[in-house]
Design an enzyme around this catalytic site. Structure first.
Site, PDB file in Angstrom:
ATOM      1  N   GLU A  36     -39.171  44.516   5.799  1.00 33.05           N
ATOM      2  CA  GLU A  36     -37.825  44.956   6.174  1.00 33.05           C
ATOM      3  C   GLU A  36     -36.823  44.274   5.252  1.00 33.05           C
ATOM      4  OE1 GLU A  36     -34.444  46.240   7.158  1.00 33.05           O
ATOM      5  OE2 GLU A  36     -36.121  47.113   8.298  1.00 33.05           O
ATOM      6  N   LYS A  37     -35.952  45.072   4.623  1.00 38.38           N
ATOM      7  CA  LYS A  37     -35.033  44.502   3.633  1.00 38.38           C
ATOM      8  C   LYS A  37     -33.876  43.721   4.255  1.00 38.38           C
ATOM      9  CE  LYS A  37     -32.116  48.595   2.986  1.00 38.38           C
ATOM     10  NZ  LYS A  37     -31.559  49.524   1.978  1.00 38.38           N
ATOM     11  N   THR A  90     -31.047  50.551  11.648  1.00 35.16           N
ATOM     12  CA  THR A  90     -29.711  51.095  11.879  1.00 35.16           C
ATOM     13  C   THR A  90     -29.361  51.089  13.355  1.00 35.16           C
ATOM     14  OG1 THR A  90     -29.747  52.492   9.908  1.00 35.16           O
ATOM     15  CG2 THR A  90     -28.293  53.180  11.698  1.00 35.16           C
ATOM     16  N   VAL A 131     -13.923  71.704   5.523  1.00 37.83           N
ATOM     17  CA  VAL A 131     -13.265  70.654   4.751  1.00 37.83           C
ATOM     18  C   VAL A 131     -13.687  70.795   3.294  1.00 37.83           C
ATOM     19  CG1 VAL A 131     -13.016  68.163   4.417  1.00 37.83           C
ATOM     20  CG2 VAL A 131     -13.165  69.104   6.734  1.00 37.83           C
ATOM     21  N   LEU A 137     -33.509  60.644  16.329  1.00 36.50           N
ATOM     22  CA  LEU A 137     -33.247  59.881  17.543  1.00 36.50           C
ATOM     23  C   LEU A 137     -34.120  58.632  17.559  1.00 36.50           C
ATOM     24  CD1 LEU A 137     -33.273  62.865  20.079  1.00 36.50           C
ATOM     25  CD2 LEU A 137     -31.256  61.622  19.270  1.00 36.50           C
ATOM     26  N   HIS A 157     -30.017  59.280  49.011  1.00 38.13           N
ATOM     27  CA  HIS A 157     -28.680  59.768  49.357  1.00 38.13           C
ATOM     28  C   HIS A 157     -27.810  58.578  49.759  1.00 38.13           C
ATOM     29  CE1 HIS A 157     -25.485  62.306  50.900  1.00 38.13           C
ATOM     30  NE2 HIS A 157     -25.460  61.534  51.990  1.00 38.13           N
TER      31      HIS A 157
END
Length: 455
Positions: A31-32, A39, A231, A309, A434
């Site tokens: 892992e860098k 993320t 855009v 996801l 309930h």
């Protein structure tokens, strides 16, 4: 020599590494970033939810709590951002602990394939070999060619988590999950927020009825939402930014957030040295077991097909390593929920109505509103509904979609029902506490099967 070498320690990679260690494999992870979690934990899911939860409380006080009056409310933005950072730190340190507990070796640096079984850690010069290699490098914000990003006035989702002040005017380009969540955060804190979406509706991948309902709610809360907008340019300036639209219209803002999607992250990985390549969308092709064209190299998460996801990546990571260790592993993609953590929340699992129509699958619909729920009334949260889609002949649940308070948690039960191939009758007959919001789902299932009780 490792049994498994995982490239990337995000929610796909770190979960896969832990599961592989539990199954008795000798596991290494490259892992860098110094902090583990990818993320999602560092600059995505976790920090954004920390901001969403705290700003929701601020917004509730601003609007006026039921039965209470609050005076002298002020915003301490540095404290809010410090809370967010503390939450992130606790989560990343938690993964470090789990790696140590399970005997997972961590190598910090950038991974590059030297061959189909050998990986170089660029910064340290280490050459690592493994029987199996799992690619879990995730994704990065997509920056379109018409946008100039200076990471100050024109930003990605990463920078939008830590603005030094509340912008007076914020334009969000993209009406998907990321754009809406971050737009809502800064709107709650006082920014004038405009959402620009190219498609004809926000949340275009979700059920259309849900998207339309969400747009009405967000507009009512004060967000400006414009759909069907193209855009053509985004340009930063000394004190703000300019957004140019097709047709010549120009919009000005203090900051612009680009949230038009994410792209698979494979730069510098040296895939060609392992005999691999990507497809036209930059993804690594895999089979139903997450294997690439090289049988001992697997890939998961945002670098392969399917929704981007975190929990999808985690499920794929577990399925991949179980296939390595046991010869079988499976992910039920229809049972993977998607949640927008705004207020009210927007969530869905399984097929949308549009997908069922496209596939020609006969279906029936059952809906139940939050306004008919005793618990929702007591909470003052009567906005929203839950919709159950069931097969017209077999009654099997095909999809469940909802908008309302905590609907993301409520739909966990729907995901389980789809996973176990339950019918609307099954879900409707199952006892629910309930008063609880879960009764909204129960009544919607009864409506799909036959008739609800409380409507």
């Amino acid at each position: 020599m490792y049994d498994l070498l995982v490239i990337g320690a995000g929610p796909g990679g770190y979960v896969a590494a832990i599961r592989a260690a539990q199954l008795g494999l000798k596991v290494g992870v490259v892992e860098k970033e110094k902090a583990l979690g990818g993320t999602c934990l560092r600059v995505g899911c976790i920090p954004s939810k920390a901001l969403l939860e705290t700003t929701e409380r601020i917004y509730e006080v601003k609007k006026g709590l039921l039965g209470a009056k609050v005076e002298g409310l002020g915003l301490d933005l540095p404290a809010l951002l410090a809370h967010k950072d503390k939450v992130v730190q606790a989560n990343t340190q938690g993964i470090e602990f789990l790696f140590k507990k399970n005997g997972v070796a961590r190598h910090q640096g950038t991974a590059r394939f030297l061959s189909d079984r050998k990986v170089l850690v660029e910064e340290t010069g280490e050459e690592l070999t493994a029987r199996y290699i799992l690619i879990a490098t995730g994704s990065a914000p997509l920056i379109p060619p018409w946008a100039q990003v200076d990471y100050e006035r024109v930003v990605t989702s990463t920078e939008a988590l830590s603005f030094p002040e509340v912008p007076g005017r914020l334009i969000v380009v993209g009406g998907g999950v990321i754009g809406l969540e971050l737009g809502v955060v800064w709107h709650r804190l006082g920014a004038e927020v405009t959402i620009l979406e190219y498609m004809d509706r926000i949340l275009p991948t979700m059920d259309a009825e849900l998207s339309r309902a969400a747009e009405r709610v967000f507009k009512k809360e004060g967000l400006t939402i414009r759909t069907g907008v193209r855009v053509t340019a985004v340009v930063p300036g000394a004190k703000g930014a300019r957004v140019e639209l097709e047709g010549g219209e120009v919009l000005e803002a203090d900051r612009v957030l680009l949230a038009v999607g994410r792209r698979p992250y494979t730069e510098g990985l040296g895939l060609e040295n392992a005999g691999l390549s990507t497809d036209e969308r930059g993804r690594i092709p895999v089979d139903e077991h997450l294997r690439t064209r090289i049988p001992h190299i697997y890939a998961i998460g945002d670098v392969v097909r399917g929704p981007m996801l975190a929990h999808k990546a985690s499920e794929e990571g577990i399925a991949a390593v179980e296939h390595m260790a046991k010869g079988f592993g499976h992910v039920d993609y229809q049972a993977i929920p998607s949640v927008v953590y705004t207020h009210p929340e927007v969530a869905g699992v399984g097929y949308t109505e549009e997908e069922l129509k496209e596939k020609g699958i006969p279906y029936k619909v059952g809906k139940f509103p939050y306004s008919a729920s005793g618990r929702a009334r007591a909470m003052g949260e009567t906005e929203g509904f839950i919709k159950v889609l069931a097969h017209a002949k077999t009654d099997r649940i095909l999809g469940v979609h909802g908008i309302g308070a905590r609907v993301g948690d409520v739909l966990a039960e729907a995901a389980l029902a789809i996973f176990f191939k339950a019918s609307a009758e099954d879900l409707g007959r199952a006892p629910h506490a309930h008063p609880s919001l879960s009764e909204v789902l129960k009544e919607a299932a009864l409506a799909a099967w036959e008739k609800p009780i409380h409507l």
